[in-house]
Design an enzyme around this catalytic site. Structure first.
Site, PDB file in Angstrom:
ATOM      1  N   TYR A 167      14.433  30.505   8.361  1.00 15.12           N
ATOM      2  CA  TYR A 167      13.189  31.155   8.785  1.00 15.12           C
ATOM      3  C   TYR A 167      13.103  31.274  10.301  1.00 15.12           C
ATOM      4  O   TYR A 167      13.423  30.329  11.026  1.00 15.12           O
ATOM      5  CB  TYR A 167      11.985  30.342   8.307  1.00 15.12           C
ATOM      6  CG  TYR A 167      11.652  30.511   6.837  1.00 15.12           C
ATOM      7  CD1 TYR A 167      11.298  31.761   6.331  1.00 15.12           C
ATOM      8  CD2 TYR A 167      11.677  29.428   5.965  1.00 15.12           C
ATOM      9  CE1 TYR A 167      10.981  31.912   4.982  1.00 15.12           C
ATOM     10  CE2 TYR A 167      11.358  29.570   4.630  1.00 15.12           C
ATOM     11  CZ  TYR A 167      11.019  30.816   4.142  1.00 15.12           C
ATOM     12  OH  TYR A 167      10.698  30.973   2.813  1.00 15.12           O
ATOM     13  N   LYS A 213       0.840  -1.212   0.000  1.00 16.03           N
ATOM     14  CA  LYS A 213       0.000   0.000   0.000  1.00 16.03           C
ATOM     15  C   LYS A 213       0.871   1.256   0.000  1.00 16.03           C
ATOM     16  O   LYS A 213       2.080   1.177   0.261  1.00 16.03           O
ATOM     17  CB  LYS A 213      -0.906  -0.023   1.239  1.00 16.03           C
ATOM     18  CG  LYS A 213      -0.135  -0.128   2.539  1.00 16.03           C
ATOM     19  CD  LYS A 213      -1.003  -0.658   3.672  1.00 16.03           C
ATOM     20  CE  LYS A 213      -0.219  -0.601   4.974  1.00 16.03           C
ATOM     21  NZ  LYS A 213      -0.904  -1.278   6.065  1.00 16.03           N
TER      22      LYS A 213
HETATM   23  C1  LIG Z   1      -0.032  -2.123   6.688  1.00 18.39           C
HETATM   24  C2  LIG Z   1      -0.564  -3.420   7.120  1.00 18.39           C
HETATM   25  C3  LIG Z   1       0.266  -4.543   7.192  1.00 18.39           C
HETATM   26  C4  LIG Z   1       1.768  -4.450   7.075  1.00 18.39           C
HETATM   27  O1  LIG Z   1       2.260  -3.945   8.304  1.00 18.39           O
HETATM   28  P1  LIG Z   1       3.786  -3.672   8.606  1.00 18.39           P
HETATM   29  O2  LIG Z   1       3.818  -3.252  10.024  1.00 18.39           O
HETATM   30  O3  LIG Z   1       4.217  -2.588   7.674  1.00 18.39           O
HETATM   31  O4  LIG Z   1       4.529  -4.936   8.341  1.00 18.39           O
HETATM   32  C5  LIG Z   1      -0.327  -5.765   7.465  1.00 18.39           C
HETATM   33  N1  LIG Z   1      -1.669  -5.866   7.683  1.00 18.39           N
HETATM   34  C6  LIG Z   1      -2.485  -4.797   7.656  1.00 18.39           C
HETATM   35  C7  LIG Z   1      -3.928  -4.952   7.924  1.00 18.39           C
HETATM   36  C8  LIG Z   1      -1.966  -3.540   7.390  1.00 18.39           C
HETATM   37  O5  LIG Z   1      -2.775  -2.469   7.388  1.00 18.39           O
END
Ligand SMILES: *Cc1c(COP(=O)(O)O)cnc(C)c1O
Length: 380
Positions: free
Chosen positions: A271, A43
């Site tokens: 800044y 993702k």
């Molecule tokens: C993002 C996610 C993962 C992967 O998790 P990591 O901590 O990055 O290994 C697995 N399962 C679900 C439901 C997630 O949202």
């Protein structure tokens, strides 16, 4: 993304992404989780590293099951990989059923309502396929069937009889802390729900389970069930909240020096003048800023490197630039165009997390698209 890169000059900041290391990290996790199947969470553009380049490498390494958050990410991934299984974690939004079917994506059904909607859709298509996952919430209180919904499903298994339930899953809240009591609690509850759900179904349609993210894999075999879903560890993030990172680093962001100047004691930099020189200092302005994902939380905190020389970030991070104190660095290493390690290389993600207060997840998904991206292909 490719088209965005074409006109990027070669002399600016550069992000290197080691695709071969992603493949090695996948092999490491797969070996840790065997005999369970090892999937991959890709993702958010493969955690900022670039799904178009990363997904084929994971597939070549043997990954056949991918998890994305949104249906658009699923459609994008389907266009990259034709033959893999793709689960969409955010679930089934009303009216999106056709898109799931058209692109051969599997929704992760997060409520009885979604189960009923998918079952209705599957019946209307008159096919037993329509594969989908069911998500049981075991303590995250984010997505998934509540305990009472799960019990209702077990009591009325026919609700999920018109489609293929290909996976039952849950998600750990605290897997990065092996001492958390939540882990065993969720593991037991998920094991019970999976078992009860399967007992309610005919023998031939038993459903495999999935609980572990990256950190969950390291908690041990009882957390693996049939399929694991690592994300951050593939991209070099430390799956553990404390302790050495067992993963190999994947990304390396190098900025370039745009300009050097000498400032006198009492002069401020950047800044709002949040840094004041305590003495005569040499300052280098670099070509990376918060618009590139190097956020303001690194202001007066970040640590960069020129060769082996540690150089502190001074003043506030600007949109397109930041400043470092290079007083102690030999002049031969300085000059317009000289390169400076900002993330990766000598600046581990763990170290950058400590100095910025951002997690490895945030540092990765913030990676910018303005600088040049250099993908290093795996060794054949
Ligand atoms: C993002 C996610 C993962 C992967 O998790 P990591 O901590 O990055 O290994 C697995 N399962 C679900 C439901 C997630 O949202």
């Amino acid at each position: 993304m490719g088209s965005r890169l074409q006109h990027t000059p070669a002399s600016g900041a550069e992000l290197t992404i080691e695709l071969g290391v992603i493949a090695r990290n996948y092999q490491f996790l797969r070996q840790k989780s065997g005999p369970a199947t090892c999937g991959a969470a890709v993702k958010a553009d493969a955690y900022g590293t670039g799904i178009a380049q990363v997904a084929p490498v994971l597939a070549k390494a043997g990954c056949e099951v991918f998890f994305v958050a949104t249906i658009n990410e699923g459609i994008e991934l389907r266009q990259i990989l034709g033959n893999v299984t793709i689960y969409v974690l955010n679930g089934l939004m009303p009216g999106s059923e056709e898109s799931f079917a058209d692109f051969n994506l599997r929704p992760v059904l997060n409520s009885l309502e979604q189960i009923d909607a998918w079952a209705f859709f599957a019946r209307s298509r008159n096919t037993q396929a329509s594969p989908a996952a069911i998500h049981f919430d075991t303590g995250m209180n984010r997505l998934g069937l509540s305990l009472s919904e799960a019990r209702a499903l077990v009591a009325t298994p026919d609700r999920a009889a018109s489609f293929d339930v290909t996976l039952a899953m849950s998600h750990l809240t605290s897997a990065d802390d092996a001492t958390s009591a939540m882990n065993a609690q969720q593991q037991k509850l998920f094991g019970r729900l999976l078992n009860d759900f399967n007992q309610s179904r005919p023998e031939r349609s038993r459903v495999p389970g999935s609980l572990a993210n990256s950190a969950g894999i390291l908690l041990g075999a009882e957390y693996h069930f049939h399929l694991v879903r690592p994300g951050v560890a593939l991209y070099g993030g430390n799956p553990l909240a404390s302790g050495d990172n067992p993963m190999k680093p994947v990304i390396r962001l190098k900025a370039r020096i745009l300009q050097l100047r000498d400032v006198e004691a009492g002069d401020s930099v950047g800044y709002s003048g949040t840094y004041t020189a305590p003495s005569r200092r040499r300052v280098a302005t670099l070509d990376v800023g918060y618009a590139d994902g190097y956020l303001r939380s690194f202001s007066n905190q970040g640590q960069a490197y020129i060769d082996d020389w540690a150089v502190p970030v001074i003043g506030r991070i600007s949109m397109d630039m930041l400043a470092i104190d290079v007083t102690d660095v030999p002049s031969a290493l300085l000059g317009a165009g000289a390169s400076v390690d900002l993330l990766g290389g000598p600046v581990t993600l763990d170290a950058a997390s400590r100095t910025s207060g951002l997690s490895a997840y945030e540092l990765l998904t913030l990676l910018g698209h303005r600088y040049k991206r250099h993908y290093v292909a795996p060794e054949p």
